[in-house]
Design a protein around this motif. Structure first.
Motif, PDB file in Angstrom:
ATOM      1  N   ARG A   1     -14.784  -0.816   2.123  1.00 13.03           N
ATOM      2  CA  ARG A   1     -14.630   0.685   2.033  1.00 13.03           C
ATOM      3  C   ARG A   1     -13.375   1.309   2.834  1.00 13.03           C
ATOM      4  O   ARG A   1     -12.914   2.199   2.793  1.00 13.03           O
ATOM      5  N   TYR A   2     -13.185   0.428   3.969  1.00 17.38           N
ATOM      6  CA  TYR A   2     -12.409   1.197   5.076  1.00 17.38           C
ATOM      7  C   TYR A   2     -11.256   0.172   5.160  1.00 17.38           C
ATOM      8  O   TYR A   2     -10.108   0.613   5.661  1.00 17.38           O
ATOM      9  N   LEU A   3     -11.424  -1.140   4.972  1.00 20.08           N
ATOM     10  CA  LEU A   3     -10.156  -1.978   5.054  1.00 20.08           C
ATOM     11  C   LEU A   3      -9.167  -1.987   3.961  1.00 20.08           C
ATOM     12  O   LEU A   3      -9.722  -1.527   2.853  1.00 20.08           O
ATOM     13  N   PRO A   4      -7.863  -1.933   4.207  1.00 21.80           N
ATOM     14  CA  PRO A   4      -6.878  -1.976   3.104  1.00 21.80           C
ATOM     15  C   PRO A   4      -7.037  -3.177   2.107  1.00 21.80           C
ATOM     16  O   PRO A   4      -7.513  -4.116   2.543  1.00 21.80           O
ATOM     17  N   LYS A   5      -6.531  -2.817   1.070  1.00 19.92           N
ATOM     18  CA  LYS A   5      -6.878  -3.765  -0.292  1.00 19.92           C
ATOM     19  C   LYS A   5      -6.083  -4.830  -0.003  1.00 19.92           C
ATOM     20  O   LYS A   5      -4.752  -4.948   0.567  1.00 19.92           O
ATOM     21  N   GLN A   6      -6.388  -6.212  -0.023  1.00 25.92           N
ATOM     22  CA  GLN A   6      -5.758  -7.544   0.127  1.00 25.92           C
ATOM     23  C   GLN A   6      -4.887  -7.752  -1.403  1.00 25.92           C
ATOM     24  O   GLN A   6      -5.593  -7.502  -2.535  1.00 25.92           O
TER      25      GLN A   6
END
Length: 245
Positions: free
Chosen positions: A240-245
């Motif tokens: 929910r916090y990491l950028p989408k890959q």
């Protein structure tokens, strides 16, 4: 303090408050920490909050203090009759007394306990802590996983997901292997487990993307990075916090 709070899913600030611990959150051998407001719930991290266990620092008494504590009639100089040069002796005594008063007045300032640097509060720009395949996601039911697991080659780079201060670097938490915990803004912590090698030490300031460890399989049966984000001590879904890959 950080590692104990991390192990039990607590906010380290709340844990410190419950146990009347301030400053740099230092704890000592033999001290017991209460995990809940009730004093019955304690963790024996070889710690007992008992002043008698920590030997007090020896009180330093100067030679002047030792002299002044003696009764006047025990001093041979005071008890003896005035010498042949009373004026000179009186003047010398006044000078000595004045010097002693000046020494007593000028006391070295107590050393301030250095506080570790902290990162300013505000929005955190998260980045991926490693490259690889996600082999396990965040789960709160069934087989609980408090973070995500990223698999890659042994020795692959493990990076700080955001700027912060290293508050734990060691292998003392069962099941995490070689672990690094980073404090970002006193609300968020991130954790990096199962490393083969740790490249930082406690109180180091790290930048987002900085290499802090190398991937390994310490404390587990496969090469991977176990990555967690904790908000106020509670595990949250890193995706929910990491950028989408």
């Amino acid at each position: 303090m950080y590692s104990i709070a991390f192990r039990y899913g607590l906010d380290y600030r709340e844990l410190a408050k419950r146990n009347s611990i301030s400053g740099n959150y230092n704890i000592y051998p033999g001290q017991k920490l209460s995990l809940k407001p009730s004093p019955k719930s304690t963790v024996s991290a070889s710690i007992v909050r008992d002043a008698s266990i920590v030997a007090p620092k020896p009180e330093i008494v100067s030679s002047r203090q030792k002299t002044t504590t003696k009764p006047q009639n025990t001093s041979p100089q005071v008890a003896s009759k005035p010498t042949a040069t009373p004026k000179a002796s009186a003047k010398q005594a006044q000078t000595v007394a004045k010097v002693e008063q000046q020494k007593a007045a000028v006391k070295p300032a107590p050393k301030a306990q250095a506080k570790p640097s902290t990162v300013a509060s505000g929005p955190i720009k998260w980045g991926w802590p490693a490259s690889g395949k996600i082999v396990s996601t965040f789960k709160t039911k069934g087989t609980v996983n408090k973070g995500i697991n990223i698999a890659s080659a042994y020795g692959s780079k493990v990076k700080a997901a955001a700027k912060g201060r290293v508050v734990y670097a060691g292998s003392g938490l069962l099941g995490y292997g070689n672990l690094v915990i980073v404090d970002h803004n006193q609300q968020f912590l991130s954790a990096y487990a199962h490393n083969s090698r740790v490249l930082v030490k406690e109180n180091d300031m790290v930048d987002k993307g900085q290499k802090i460890a190398e991937m390994g399989n310490s404390g587990t049966d496969r090469v991977m990075l176990h990555f967690e984000i904790r908000r106020d001590g509670k595990p949250v879904n890193p995706l929910r916090y990491l950028p989408k890959q």
